[in-house]
Design an enzyme around this catalytic site. Structure first.
Site, PDB file in Angstrom:
ATOM      1  CG  HIS A 143      -2.047   0.889   1.239  1.00 28.24           C
ATOM      2  ND1 HIS A 143      -1.913   2.253   1.067  1.00 28.24           N
ATOM      3  CD2 HIS A 143      -3.377   0.659   1.392  1.00 28.24           C
ATOM      4  CE1 HIS A 143      -3.115   2.806   1.130  1.00 28.24           C
ATOM      5  NE2 HIS A 143      -4.017   1.864   1.323  1.00 28.24           N
ATOM      6  CD  GLU A 158      -3.264   1.390  -2.278  1.00 28.30           C
ATOM      7  OE1 GLU A 158      -3.874   0.351  -1.991  1.00 28.30           O
ATOM      8  OE2 GLU A 158      -3.731   2.518  -2.047  1.00 28.30           O
TER       9      GLU A 158
HETATM   10  C1  BG6 Z   1      -6.986   1.753  -0.021  1.00 27.52           C
HETATM   11  C2  BG6 Z   1      -8.427   1.393  -0.192  1.00 27.52           C
HETATM   12  O1  BG6 Z   1      -6.182   0.723  -0.508  1.00 27.52           O
HETATM   13  O2  BG6 Z   1      -6.724   1.965   1.362  1.00 27.52           O
HETATM   14  C3  BG6 Z   1      -9.273   2.527   0.368  1.00 27.52           C
HETATM   15  O3  BG6 Z   1      -8.729   1.151  -1.552  1.00 27.52           O
HETATM   16  C4  BG6 Z   1      -8.906   2.806   1.816  1.00 27.52           C
HETATM   17  O4  BG6 Z   1     -10.633   2.196   0.238  1.00 27.52           O
HETATM   18  C5  BG6 Z   1      -7.417   3.069   1.895  1.00 27.52           C
HETATM   19  O5  BG6 Z   1      -9.634   3.924   2.276  1.00 27.52           O
HETATM   20  C6  BG6 Z   1      -6.904   3.356   3.307  1.00 27.52           C
HETATM   21  O6  BG6 Z   1      -7.243   2.359   4.216  1.00 27.52           O
HETATM   22  P1  BG6 Z   1      -6.888   2.498   5.730  1.00 27.52           P
HETATM   23  O7  BG6 Z   1      -7.442   1.277   6.426  1.00 27.52           O
HETATM   24  O8  BG6 Z   1      -5.379   2.537   5.827  1.00 27.52           O
HETATM   25  O9  BG6 Z   1      -7.485   3.773   6.214  1.00 27.52           O
END
Ligand code: BG6
Length: 300
Positions: free
Chosen positions: A169, A274
């Protein structure tokens, strides 16, 4: 100078003679800094928790074994959003360096590979209960002269097959979102999580970001998704062993809603590209291993 690696207080820092460096927290095996050509390539929120109390808002959190909120009727159903890898403490397994003799004066083509491990025995009791499979993850972060490579291997050490998703991510740091384009996703199908959660096909070869974006592209034909800034190459993200990618920018409202997202206008300086395997599930039979990850090249 030689490549150097230091590990202390829950962090591992490695640098090359060129000055390029990478920093990884054992918490989540989260890469929180990657500098190349004197420039930071990763965005980390000023309010990110780096003390192990919450997944890091920024850098490269590892999503495993489920992406997003898991479906209730799946084996991952009682895990938190994005699984447990990003909020478990990993073990530093060690380094391997390669130095090219005689080339050191010019920086050589040295590289440093750092390995991190997480297996079922290291999970909290809650996570073990929620996902009771016998697995071993090895995450290898290699700092090279021409880029950063991050590879995740997933091994099924148990007797039962399991299904998983994985995603790196990555929050890339950029100067100005209004001048950025994400290229190499043309003709690809994606699920638009902002619009209607249904499937679309991207017609344009290049995606510019002018509002909240949360798209899950799958089965991408081209290996490389590149980020340009002012029309010039900035970062090339090349998938290895995987063919899905998420492009995410929370924009104004979502950024406001995240307590650990600072500064609030930081959405102008980041874009998440990501790489992963998130379309359906990867099935691993007993004894099998999966490997997927990326190589990122940063342009000066
Ligand atoms: C992304 C998702 O990969 O991560 C989003 O597609 C999400 O929908 C984002 O909001 C962040 O997620 P988190 O759990 O780190 O707030």
């Amino acid at each position: 100078p030689q490549p150097s690696v230091h590990s202390e207080r829950g962090r591992v820092v490695a640098s090359l003679p060129t000055g390029d460096s990478v920093e990884i927290l054992l918490y989540g095996a989260t890469v929180i800094s990657w500098k190349a050509n004197g420039r930071e390539n990763l965005w980390v929120s000023e309010a990110a928790k780096l003390d192990g109390s919450k997944p890091v808002r920024g850098g490269v959190p590892i999503v495993f074994p489920c992406f997003g909120p898991p479906p209730k009727d799946h084996a991952t159903g009682s895990l938190p959003q994005h699984g447990f890898a990003r909020n478990s403490t990993w073990e530093y397994l060690g380094k391997s360096t390669s130095e090219s003799e005689g080339k050191l004066a010019s920086g050589g083509d040295d590289s440093i590979k750092l390995d991190f491990g997480l297996s079922s025995s290291q999970l909290t009791e809650d996570n073990k209960k929620a996902w009771g499979y016998d697995f071993a993850l090895v995450y290898s972060v290699t700092l090279k002269r021409d880029g950063l490579q991050t590879m995740l291997s997933v091994r099924n050490q148990g007797e039962k097959a399991f299904e998983f998703q994985m995603l790196l991510h990555t929050y890339f740091r950029i100067d100005d979102i209004s001048k950025v384009a994400v290229n190499g996703l043309g003709s690809t199908t994606y699920v638009d999580k902002v619009l209607d959660a249904t499937t679309h096909t991207q017609s344009s070869p290049s995606l510019t970001i002018t509002g909240e974006v949360d798209r899950v592209y799958s089965g991408i034909k081209q290996d490389t998704t590149s980020i340009t800034q002012d029309g010039k190459p900035r970062l090339d993200v090349t998938r290895d062993g995987i063919s899905d990618s998420v492009v995410w920018n929370p924009w104004i409202q979502k950024a406001k809603g995240m307590g650990d997202f600072e500064p609030k206008d930081g959405y102008k300086n980041m874009v998440c590209v990501e790489v992963g395997a998130v379309d359906g599930w990867q099935k691993l039979e007993a004894g099998e291993t999966f490997e997927g990850g990326m190589i990122v090249k940063s342009h000066a």
